[in-house]
Write an enzyme that holds these catalytic residues in place. Structure first.
Site, PDB file in Angstrom:
ATOM      1  N   SER A   1       0.837  -1.203   0.000  1.00 33.15           N
ATOM      2  CA  SER A   1       0.000   0.000   0.000  1.00 33.15           C
ATOM      3  C   SER A   1       0.877   1.260   0.000  1.00 33.15           C
ATOM      4  O   SER A   1       1.629   1.477  -0.942  1.00 33.15           O
ATOM      5  CB  SER A   1      -0.972  -0.045   1.183  1.00 33.15           C
ATOM      6  OG  SER A   1      -2.024   0.879   1.018  1.00 33.15           O
TER       7      SER A   1
ATOM      8  N   HIS B   1      -8.452  -4.854  -0.829  1.00 29.27           N
ATOM      9  CA  HIS B   1      -7.212  -4.141  -0.535  1.00 29.27           C
ATOM     10  C   HIS B   1      -6.321  -5.017   0.340  1.00 29.27           C
ATOM     11  O   HIS B   1      -6.596  -5.247   1.515  1.00 29.27           O
ATOM     12  CB  HIS B   1      -7.499  -2.825   0.181  1.00 29.27           C
ATOM     13  CG  HIS B   1      -6.263  -1.975   0.361  1.00 29.27           C
ATOM     14  ND1 HIS B   1      -5.585  -1.422  -0.705  1.00 29.27           N
ATOM     15  CD2 HIS B   1      -5.559  -1.620   1.474  1.00 29.27           C
ATOM     16  CE1 HIS B   1      -4.544  -0.742  -0.258  1.00 29.27           C
ATOM     17  NE2 HIS B   1      -4.500  -0.872   1.049  1.00 29.27           N
TER      18      HIS B   1
ATOM     19  N   ASP C   1     -10.200  -3.333  -5.655  1.00 25.63           N
ATOM     20  CA  ASP C   1      -9.618  -2.721  -4.450  1.00 25.63           C
ATOM     21  C   ASP C   1     -10.438  -1.483  -4.068  1.00 25.63           C
ATOM     22  O   ASP C   1     -10.523  -0.528  -4.840  1.00 25.63           O
ATOM     23  CB  ASP C   1      -8.165  -2.322  -4.736  1.00 25.63           C
ATOM     24  CG  ASP C   1      -7.399  -1.901  -3.491  1.00 25.63           C
ATOM     25  OD1 ASP C   1      -7.998  -1.272  -2.596  1.00 25.63           O
ATOM     26  OD2 ASP C   1      -6.190  -2.191  -3.413  1.00 25.63           O
TER      27      ASP C   1
END
Length: 339
Positions: free
Chosen positions: A144, A299, A272
């Protein structure tokens, strides 16, 4: 590793394909609990970051090394971190997670924090580890926020001065502005609220102690309802950006992808909830990049069915890539690059 755009082979279990289920399911999986050794790594500016090493005292100096960079307000306790470190350890890799400033057990010293484009600390960490283990194949992995940071670092590191064998970026928000917009819509606002709450809880005591060069009051902080507002008032001024828009533009890795020649695996899910549709449309991928896109996964979710139970496809896919790069490095007898 064949570069270009490819479908990922992730298949969610029946009934568990929903993006939000996939995002949240890793928290319900049994979490590996390796023995960890903590290290404080001093930085050139007088601050520090905390490293969490998986205890592996029997490994030789030339054993391959995985360096993990977590996501926004993540840590070694994040579910994905435990699974990825465990996957590396079980393959005979030395594995370590670098906490961004203030994300370990102690607050950092200087009146600043970390952000999506802050590559200096990761570079220092990787340079330090290269000096310690010069004969080891070394792979960096970001998740991320840490994945966007890593892609930016790899793009900046022309000629691979860091000597990496490869890089892996999981769910990188390569268009920060578009991802901030996405988090302000629909159910994604729940994730934004969670992340914003963690950021506020960390910065509020520092504001109260007047440790930060900001005129912001705790009441003003409490009224923020979006990450964009937080970045505009705190992240940007603390780190030399004009405002949130300037930060998002200068820190985003998307425009830099075309410069990446290092073998780099990017894992992305079309569903996501942190990302807008078509995130990679119109972006040019560098010759080293393999982009694998799954229809589902949420995600940093990617929970599949293995041997009658839910398990992490992410850890399995990363493990497969580590095996391939280690085999290539062992065959070639070099640790600086491969594919």
């Amino acid at each position: 590793m064949i570069s270009g755009r490819h479908p990922a082979d992730f298949q969610p279990p029946p009934g568990l394909a929903n993006r939000h289920l996939q995002t949240l399911l890793p928290r319900a999986l049994p979490r590996p609990a390796p023995q960890l050794i903590e290290e404080r790594l001093e930085l050139p500016d007088g601050d520090f970051v905390e490293l969490a090493w998986v205890d592996a005292p029997a490994l030789a100096d030339e054993a391959p090394l995985l360096v993990l960079f977590h996501g926004l307000e993540g840590s070694v306790d994040s579910p994905y971190a435990r699974h990825l470190l465990d996957a590396a350890e079980h393959r005979g890799w030395r594995a370590v997670l670098m906490h961004f400033r203030g994300c370990g057990t102690l607050p950092n010293r200087l009146p600043r924090a970390y952000h999506s484009g802050d590559t200096a600390d990761a570079r220092w960490c990787l340079e330090t580890l290269a000096r310690r283990y010069p004969a080891a194949p070394r792979v960096a992995l970001g998740v991320s926020l840490g994945a966007n940071m890593l892609l930016k670092l790899v793009a900046e590191d022309t000629g691979n001065a860091l000597g990496l064998t490869g890089a892996i970026a999981v769910a990188p928000p390569v268009d920060l502005a578009a991802c901030a917009d996405t988090l302000e819509r629909g159910m994604a606002r729940l994730y934004q609220r969670h992340l914003l709450g963690a950021l506020k809880a960390k910065v509020a005591p520092r504001l109260a102690r007047r440790e930060l060069p900001l005129t912001l009051s705790r009441d003003e902080l409490a009224r923020f309802t979006t990450l964009r507002a937080y970045d505009d008032a705190i992240t940007a001024p603390l780190h030399g950006f004009r405002d949130a828009a300037d930060y998002y533009r200068r820190a985003a890795a998307g425009p830099l992808l075309e410069a990446i020649a290092l073998p780099t695996l990017i894992l992305h899910a079309d569903d996501d909830p942190f990302m807008p549709p078509g995130l990679y449309d119109g972006l040019t991928l560098g010759p080293g990049i393999r982009l694998e896109t799954a229809r589902h996964g949420g995600h940093v979710g990617y929970v599949e069915w293995q041997e009658g139970r839910p398990a992490s496809w992410l850890a399995r896919r990363v493990g497969r890539q580590l095996d391939a790069w280690h085999s290539r490095a062992s065959t070639s007898g070099v640790s600086r690059s491969g594919n």
